[in-house]
Design a protein around this motif. Structure first.
Motif, PDB file in Angstrom:
ATOM      1  N   ALA A 262       0.811  -1.223   0.000  1.00 33.67           N
ATOM      2  CA  ALA A 262       0.000   0.000   0.000  1.00 33.67           C
ATOM      3  C   ALA A 262       0.839   1.266   0.000  1.00 33.67           C
ATOM      4  CB  ALA A 262      -0.924  -0.011   1.228  1.00 33.67           C
ATOM      5  N   PHE A 263       2.162   1.129   0.111  1.00 33.98           N
ATOM      6  CA  PHE A 263       3.011   2.306   0.281  1.00 33.98           C
ATOM      7  C   PHE A 263       2.990   3.206  -0.956  1.00 33.98           C
ATOM      8  CE2 PHE A 263       6.990   4.693   0.762  1.00 33.98           C
ATOM      9  CZ  PHE A 263       6.934   5.046   2.097  1.00 33.98           C
ATOM     10  N   VAL A 264       3.289   2.651  -2.115  1.00 33.67           N
ATOM     11  CA  VAL A 264       3.322   3.468  -3.330  1.00 33.67           C
ATOM     12  C   VAL A 264       1.931   3.975  -3.701  1.00 33.67           C
ATOM     13  CG1 VAL A 264       3.828   3.462  -5.805  1.00 33.67           C
ATOM     14  CG2 VAL A 264       5.459   2.450  -4.194  1.00 33.67           C
ATOM     15  N   PRO A 265       0.869   3.150  -3.619  1.00 27.19           N
ATOM     16  CA  PRO A 265      -0.468   3.718  -3.870  1.00 27.19           C
ATOM     17  C   PRO A 265      -0.804   4.883  -2.951  1.00 27.19           C
ATOM     18  CG  PRO A 265      -0.559   1.335  -3.971  1.00 27.19           C
ATOM     19  CD  PRO A 265       0.812   1.687  -3.494  1.00 27.19           C
ATOM     20  N   PHE A 266      -0.391   4.803  -1.675  1.00 28.47           N
ATOM     21  CA  PHE A 266      -0.635   5.933  -0.776  1.00 28.47           C
ATOM     22  C   PHE A 266       0.126   7.163  -1.270  1.00 28.47           C
ATOM     23  CE2 PHE A 266      -0.230   8.698   2.825  1.00 28.47           C
ATOM     24  CZ  PHE A 266      -1.371   8.499   3.584  1.00 28.47           C
ATOM     25  N   ALA A 267       1.384   6.962  -1.699  1.00 25.90           N
ATOM     26  CA  ALA A 267       2.175   8.092  -2.204  1.00 25.90           C
ATOM     27  C   ALA A 267       1.506   8.734  -3.419  1.00 25.90           C
ATOM     28  CB  ALA A 267       3.585   7.630  -2.553  1.00 25.90           C
ATOM     29  N   ARG A 268       0.860   7.926  -4.246  1.00 24.65           N
ATOM     30  CA  ARG A 268       0.164   8.465  -5.414  1.00 24.65           C
ATOM     31  C   ARG A 268      -1.122   9.209  -5.034  1.00 24.65           C
ATOM     32  NH1 ARG A 268       1.911   6.617 -10.383  1.00 24.65           N
ATOM     33  NH2 ARG A 268       3.416   4.904 -10.355  1.00 24.65           N
ATOM     34  N   SER A 269      -1.618   8.965  -3.809  1.00 23.34           N
ATOM     35  CA  SER A 269      -2.868   9.603  -3.377  1.00 23.34           C
ATOM     36  C   SER A 269      -2.653  10.967  -2.737  1.00 23.34           C
ATOM     37  CB  SER A 269      -3.597   8.691  -2.380  1.00 23.34           C
ATOM     38  OG  SER A 269      -2.974   8.730  -1.095  1.00 23.34           O
TER      39      SER A 269
END
Length: 470
Positions: A262-269
């Motif tokens: 979930a780390f990179v998806p969170f960064a994209r959010s």
């Protein structure tokens, strides 16, 4: 004649800097609960070291004045000096992207916290007047309500109680410091406190930077909007060893988790997905680490009706801040400079010295506190009372100053004087800044992060045909 002695509780950066100052006047013992590592390695009592740290230029200058040559030692071991705004890509909480200068008046030292701690510690412990008692825990103060004469400690996690006498005791034990309990045990009343807790949670992960981006790649900072229902932000710090240390943050209902997927998806959010996009070609190194210990908490020792002589509190033991603003280390270093200046004018054992130090140390603490709380108080349920009218008016003024800084380089330099902890917030109220707010020439706002084409290519990203880089 008996030799003068001083004790510092806590082997943190604040504690080590304080020991360096005290060693000009006394033999110093640093009491540290942890077994400190020999090199730039993690330690149990410093979990915040896993997250990104910023040492603003006000802190750099303070540390350099306390330990001349420190910056050179850090850069020799892999740290680098980032010119602000040349080497910083930053989106303001109010949404604007700041332009980048071709030259800068402000400098950040960028490295891991482990390296910073190690270099400071090694430098201070080379002083023969400083002794480290590692693996020993301070458990109370010796003396009475009028005068502290030393500390009681227990070594080895359960040994016999031991007393260390001292002409001055400095508590630099950080957020978890027990000074309020110790003062209460001496029969003293509690000091005023305030807490502003935006409920921010952090998640951090190390990455190996893409091969082309190793070296002087800019710090990338997307700041959270405190007025949004869920505030999210993040920072990408290029640290030693060709690595990126990435810290993501989210408020109460939108905190990041330790789930690596979930780390990179969170960064994209985040308000802009640039950090997530930069991580697409980077290799993760190790797990995601999280924390929720991010409240701003201040104890107003300088206002206390009664404090004993011989006892001083410094650093995070006075005030801990939301780490996203990066002012804790700078405020702590400046408070140690205040300690040095008082000791150069007044004797270490003067009954009024501790009170003078406490009042002097409160000034940089107040600057850092206002910068942090001026944003965090607007997060939902951050404080036990809503923002005061003066806080709202000041926040609106700062938003206007930020907007001017995003459009006018002269206004941005003045804003950075404050953000870098080189000048107090009142610098924003001076006539030259007021004129820039009212009459200054303004460029249009940038549409996106001002990464250059070379930087985008180095990170493995496409370069838009209509990209604006400055």
């Amino acid at each position: 004649m008996s030799r003068r002695t001083a004790v510092v509780v806590g082997g943190s950066i604040t504690g080590m800097l304080a020991a360096a100052v005290l060693a000009e006047h006394a033999d110093v013992t640093v009491v540290e609960r942890d077994l400190l590592p020999d090199g730039p390695e993690p330690r149990r009592g410093l979990p915040q070291a896993r997250h990104a740290h910023v040492l603003w230029s006000g802190g750099v200058k303070a540390m350099e004045s306390l330990l001349p040559g420190l910056t050179e030692e850090l850069t020799a071991r892999g740290a680098w000096c980032a010119d602000i705004m040349t080497d910083l890509v930053s989106k303001a909480p109010s949404g604007q992207w700041f332009r980048r200068f071709t030259h800068s008046w402000h400098t950040n030292v960028v490295c891991s916290r482990d390296l910073l701690d190690c270099v400071v510690r090694d430098r201070v412990l080379r002083n023969p007047r400083v002794t480290l008692r590692s693996g020993a825990e301070a458990v109370g103060l010796a003396g009475g309500p009028g005068l502290v004469t030393g500390v009681d400690l227990v070594a080895g996690g359960g040994g016999a109680r031991e007393r260390l006498a001292a002409g001055l005791v400095v508590d630099a034990s950080g957020r978890s410091g027990r000074a309020p309990v110790w003062l209460a045990e001496l029969g003293l009343p509690p000091v005023p406190e305030r807490t502003v807790d935006a409920g921010i949670g952090y998640a951090s992960r190390l990455y190996r930077a893409p091969a082309g981006a190793v070296g002087r790649f800019p710090v990338v900072n997307v700041q959270a909007d405190p007025h949004a229902p869920v505030g999210r932000g993040g920072i990408l710090n290029p640290v030693e060893g060709g690595r990126w240390l990435v810290t993501l943050a989210g408020s109460r209902e939108g905190r990041p988790t330790s789930d690596p997927d979930a780390f990179v998806p969170f960064a994209r959010s985040l308000p802009h997905p640039v950090i997530g996009e930069l991580l697409a070609q980077a290799e993760p190194l190790g797990p995601v680490v999280t924390t929720r210990s991010t409240a701003n908490r201040r104890r107003y020792y300088e206002r206390a009706r009664r404090l004993p002589a011989g006892f001083v509190i410094l650093g995070d033991a006075i005030a801990g801040y939301n780490p996203v603003y990066g002012h804790g280390l700078s405020a702590a270093a400046q408070s140690v400079v205040a300690l040095r200046e008082v000791l150069r004018r007044h004797d270490l054992t003067d009954p009024l010295t501790a009170r003078r130090v406490q009042r002097a140390a409160a000034r940089p603490v107040e600057n850092a506190w206002n910068l942090a709380v001026g944003q965090d108080v607007f997060h939902p349920d951050a404080a036990d009372r809503p923002p005061a009218v003066t806080e709202r008016l000041l926040a609106r003024y700062v938003d206007r100053a930020v907007d001017a800084g995003a459009r006018n380089p002269r206004a941005l330099r003045i804003l950075l004087d404050v953000m870098s902890m080189e000048r107090p917030a009142t610098r924003l109220m001076r006539p030259d800044m007021l004129l820039l707010l009212l009459l200054g020439r303004r460029k249009p706002l940038l549409d996106g992060p001002p990464l250059t084409g070379a930087e985008l290519r180095a990170a493995g990203l496409p370069v838009p045909a209509d990209a604006v880089f400055a």
